[in-house]
Write a protein that holds these residues in place. Structure first.
Motif, mmCIF file in Angstrom:
data_model
loop_
_atom_site.group_PDB
_atom_site.id
_atom_site.type_symbol
_atom_site.label_atom_id
_atom_site.label_comp_id
_atom_site.label_asym_id
_atom_site.label_seq_id
_atom_site.Cartn_x
_atom_site.Cartn_y
_atom_site.Cartn_z
ATOM 1 N N UNK A 303 0.870 -1.173 0.000
ATOM 2 C CA UNK A 303 0.000 0.000 0.000
ATOM 3 C C UNK A 303 0.912 1.229 0.000
ATOM 4 N N UNK A 304 0.897 2.045 -0.996
ATOM 5 C CA UNK A 304 0.261 1.841 -2.290
ATOM 6 C C UNK A 304 1.253 1.133 -3.221
ATOM 7 N N UNK A 305 0.729 0.536 -4.290
ATOM 8 C CA UNK A 305 1.611 0.062 -5.345
ATOM 9 C C UNK A 305 1.573 1.032 -6.524
ATOM 10 N N UNK A 306 0.435 1.648 -6.746
ATOM 11 C CA UNK A 306 0.261 2.614 -7.832
ATOM 12 C C UNK A 306 -0.279 3.904 -7.237
ATOM 13 N N UNK A 338 5.111 8.155 -3.542
ATOM 14 C CA UNK A 338 6.430 7.615 -3.910
ATOM 15 C C UNK A 338 6.323 6.117 -4.177
ATOM 16 N N UNK A 339 5.258 5.740 -4.836
ATOM 17 C CA UNK A 339 4.910 4.332 -5.011
ATOM 18 C C UNK A 339 5.750 3.681 -6.105
ATOM 19 N N UNK A 340 5.749 2.339 -6.165
ATOM 20 C CA UNK A 340 6.454 1.644 -7.249
ATOM 21 C C UNK A 340 6.038 2.133 -8.636
ATOM 22 N N UNK A 341 4.749 2.421 -8.816
ATOM 23 C CA UNK A 341 4.275 3.098 -10.020
ATOM 24 C C UNK A 341 3.679 4.418 -9.557
ATOM 25 N N UNK A 342 4.164 5.499 -10.122
ATOM 26 C CA UNK A 342 3.915 6.813 -9.553
ATOM 27 C C UNK A 342 2.578 7.394 -10.003
ATOM 28 N N UNK A 343 2.340 8.613 -9.589
ATOM 29 C CA UNK A 343 1.046 9.278 -9.793
ATOM 30 C C UNK A 343 0.641 9.346 -11.257
ATOM 31 N N UNK A 344 1.591 9.493 -12.158
ATOM 32 C CA UNK A 344 1.279 9.611 -13.585
ATOM 33 C C UNK A 344 1.683 8.356 -14.371
ATOM 34 N N UNK A 346 4.411 6.309 -13.979
ATOM 35 C CA UNK A 346 5.827 6.024 -14.201
ATOM 36 C C UNK A 346 6.273 4.851 -13.328
ATOM 37 N N UNK A 347 6.864 3.827 -13.939
ATOM 38 C CA UNK A 347 7.476 2.740 -13.171
ATOM 39 C C UNK A 347 8.768 3.280 -12.556
ATOM 40 N N UNK A 348 8.854 3.242 -11.248
ATOM 41 C CA UNK A 348 9.956 3.882 -10.524
ATOM 42 C C UNK A 348 11.041 2.876 -10.170
ATOM 43 N N UNK A 349 12.120 3.379 -9.578
ATOM 44 C CA UNK A 349 13.179 2.502 -9.089
ATOM 45 C C UNK A 349 12.652 1.517 -8.058
ATOM 46 N N UNK A 350 11.674 1.941 -7.256
ATOM 47 C CA UNK A 350 11.080 1.027 -6.283
ATOM 48 C C UNK A 350 10.373 -0.124 -6.984
ATOM 49 N N UNK A 351 9.698 0.162 -8.091
ATOM 50 C CA UNK A 351 9.054 -0.902 -8.856
ATOM 51 C C UNK A 351 10.061 -1.923 -9.349
#
Length: 699
Positions: A303-306, A338-344, A346-351
């Motif tokens: 929580x959250x993933x996206x 600051x989720x694995x997939x961000x607000x818009x 974007x697949x992030x480094x956490x993802x």
């Protein structure tokens, strides 16, 4: 179509068709994301290893005005479930009625709070409102439950009940049982019913789920917090820091040995508040995940993933705020987390980081579920202990994994030279080759891992990533930045043990061509969508896109050329040329003031853009900023020191964007992990602005 697949659980793990099952679950709030892009986002979640999507059904988003239900656009629950099924994902619905979720009044509509009863009690008038709400939700869900061939396998009732508000003791247990009966009566007939189980919350006999966050932005202090216990190996399942802004329960109200250790709220990131703004880095979440696996967790639920954006309300803004009676002020719109997939999207480094564990669990999870946790006596239980090495073992018989965590968020851990790691086993101890363990290292190693039917990997100083299932023999993929030292007993036959770097593993994606599986390494995400694989890349004027694949593909993908080999990988590249939008930043001097600076951004897309999206990247200093499109506020951001990205496709690629930056001053009661250099009068400025186009290329 009826579904004959069976989901259940034992006291140790979930089961699927009678076999141990270790899924990865990720929270995605459909009503906080444009419905036009649900499908692409769900495919991104699946590509990152998510099996089950969990989602709050937020009451105020659907019935802001009494009796006027809204299930269209981003609130179209039925469409969301149909889309999840199309993407091959299962769904857990969290139907409240109270959810918290950083929503206004915890998701309760204003009209409900104006009634003459106390919500979250056994008052019959309140329960009649819940009954009507549950029945209306089910109208959208009907036909999409698991038993009917749909994706919905579970329902969560309430949230933190008895911990953050509500009744406690037997009164609270009865309330939870009443809510479950109302849900079942409305039609929610599913394999799993869950309730959050931390901090004294009551569960009504339902399957308890747990959580853990790397920081607490709801904490009223604006100083550094105590080190998080989520980075030590422990048999303790309760994170007492969750929900501590709204009330503090103690311990667990249910017998921990009767239920599997399941998490539903591991922080995939963290949402900032106005007064407290920690930044959750990829390593923060990765090390916490590894620690929870070592502690015995048999469900990774994030929580959250996206991330997302609060929708516009009719009567009010829909975020949690002090104005609405809560201890925290949240951004009016941004729920990026600051989720694995961000607000818009974007697949992030956490993802990328969390994908390491998801890939492992997909191929090794069935056996892993049955492994019990053993914590050595010398493994410290105090997160303040930065000197002694933390370790845990999960095993069944002689087979299992050694977990080591030398990472504590915001702390410097001692370096350990020439450490010989040992595992105590029923049939004799096992030792790994001596190695240095540095501050920030975290990893897990296998021991006595079956490799096919006739060989056993006695030990390896590397972490398992996945298995490539191929007709000519399986490939076992491991990763790490040390010599792996594979020790094998027996004959693995055609099965191969492959070792790659940790960075390559983070950028690795499993792909299927025909009946064969391949491992592709690319600096950009590779997402399978509708039977095809697409690469999502950002480009300047000209760039070469390279993908490394193991084993070599039978044919060169269209548009690519084979450019040679690099170790075990075959390189494929394609020269690409795409338009890069230009952007012009102008400060609106006449509209600015001492407390805020206003800017207009003019965009030129050169020609009709074929881009999937265009991202504005703002490096700024200020207390916060607001985004306006055609004069309407559409987004905001609380300053953390990070670059803020705005995806423009949801706004129809506007030609003009307006930004207001509010002044940040030294004496503001705000916790920042790192304060910028500020003049005496403070600062509100955009320091740098760039635009990047994102394209997709089918591979």
């Amino acid at each position: 179509m009826k579904n004959t697949e069976l989901f259940s659980y034992t006291s140790e793990y979930l089961t699927r068709n009678g076999r141990p099952w270790f899924p990865v679950m990720g929270e995605f709030h459909y009503s906080r994301y444009p419905d036009s892009y649900w499908e692409e986002s769900l495919y991104k979640m699946k590509a990152c290893g998510v099996d089950v999507v969990s989602a709050y059904v937020i009451w105020i988003h659907h019935e802001e005005e009494e009796g006027e239900y809204l299930f269209s656009g981003c609130r179209d629950l039925h469409k969301f479930l149909v889309t999840a099924k199309k993407c091959g994902l299962l769904v857990f619905l969290r139907i409240g009625p109270w959810c918290h979720g950083e929503v206004r009044s915890g998701g309760f509509p204003d009209w409900l709070l104006e009634k003459d009863f106390v919500p979250r009690t056994n008052d019959e008038s309140y329960l009649s409102c819940v009954k009507r709400y549950y029945e209306r939700i089910f109208m959208e869900v009907k036909g999409l439950l698991h038993k009917d061939g749909g994706p919905v396998i579970g329902v969560q009732i309430e949230n933190e009940y008895g911990h953050c508000g509500g009744l406690t003791g037997e009164e609270g247990e009865e309330h939870m049982r009443r809510l479950k009966r109302l849900a079942v009566g409305a039609g929610f007939d599913v394999p799993y019913y869950t309730a959050t189980g931390w901090g004294g919350a009551v569960t009504g006999g339902m399957l308890p789920v747990l959580g853990g966050y790397c920081d607490a932005p709801w904490d009223p202090r604006i100083t550094e917090l105590e080190p998080s216990v989520n980075y030590v190996f422990t048999q303790e399942r309760n994170d007492r820091n969750i929900g501590s802004d709204l009330g503090m329960g103690e311990g667990l109200t249910w017998p921990w040995d009767k239920f599997p250790y399941l998490t539903a709220e591991l922080g995939g990131g963290i949402q900032v508040t106005r007064h407290r703004r920690p930044v959750a880095a990829a390593a923060d979440i990765g090390a916490m995940t590894l620690t929870k696996l070592g502690c015995g967790a048999n469900l990774l639920g994030y929580y959250m993933y996206h991330g997302g954006t609060n929708p516009h309300g009719k009567r009010s803004t829909l975020q949690e705020s002090r104005e609405s009676g809560y201890p925290n002020d949240l951004p009016e719109y941004s729920y990026d987390f600051n989720a694995p997939i961000r607000e818009y999207g974007q697949i992030s480094d956490t993802g990328l980081e969390l994908k390491l564990y998801a890939m492992f669990l997909h191929d090794f999870g069935e056996a892993f579920c049955e492994m019990k946790t053993f914590i050595p006596e010398d493994s410290p239980q105090d997160p303040n202990d930065t000197v002694h090495l933390r370790s845990a073992v999960r095993r069944k018989g002689n087979s299992g994994y050694l977990f080591v965590n030398n990472y504590q968020r915001r702390k410097q851990m001692a370096d350990h030279q020439e450490v010989t790691l040992n595992v105590r086993l029923p049939d004799g101890d096992i030792s790994y080759e001596a190695q240095d363990i540095r501050n920030g290292d975290y990893f897990f190693y296998p021991f006595y891992l079956p490799v096919g039917e006739h060989a056993v990997l006695i030990s390896a100083s590397a972490s398992p990533l996945c298995i490539l299932h191929r007709t000519d023999g399986e490939r076992y993929i491991f990763y790490g930045d040390r010599e792996p030292h594979f020790r094998i007993e027996g004959d693995p036959g055609k099965k191969e043990l492959i070792h790659i770097s940790r960075e390559d593993a983070r950028h690795a994606w499993k792909m299927e061509f025909g009946t064969e599986e391949y491992l592709a390494v690319c600096n950009y995400p590779i997402v399978e969508e509708g039977g095809s694989c697409k690469v999502l890349f950002r480009t300047g004027e000209t760039e070469e896109l390279e993908i490394r694949v193991y084993p070599e593909l039978p044919t060169v993908p269209r548009g690519f050329v084979k450019t040679g080999n690099e170790g075990i990988f075959t390189r494929y590249s394609q020269r690409i040329s795409r338009n890069t939008p230009s952007c012009n930043l102008q400060k609106e001097e006449k509209q600015s003031s001492d407390e805020e600076c206003r800017y207009r951004i003019e965009l030129d897309y050169a020609e009709e853009t074929e881009a999937e999206d265009v991202f504005l990247k703002l490096d700024y200093v200020g207390e916060s900023l607001e985004l306006f499109i055609d004069g309407k506020k559409e987004g905001d951001h609380f300053y953390t020191g990070q670059i803020w990205e705005i995806g423009l496709k949801r706004f129809g690629f506007p030609e003009n964007v307006d930004i207001t930056v509010h002044r940040l001053k030294r004496d503001m009661p705000v916790y920042l992990e790192q304060w910028p250099d500020l003049p005496e009068e403070g600062a509100c400025r955009i320091s740098r602005l760039t635009a990047e186009a994102e394209y997709k290329l089918f591979f």
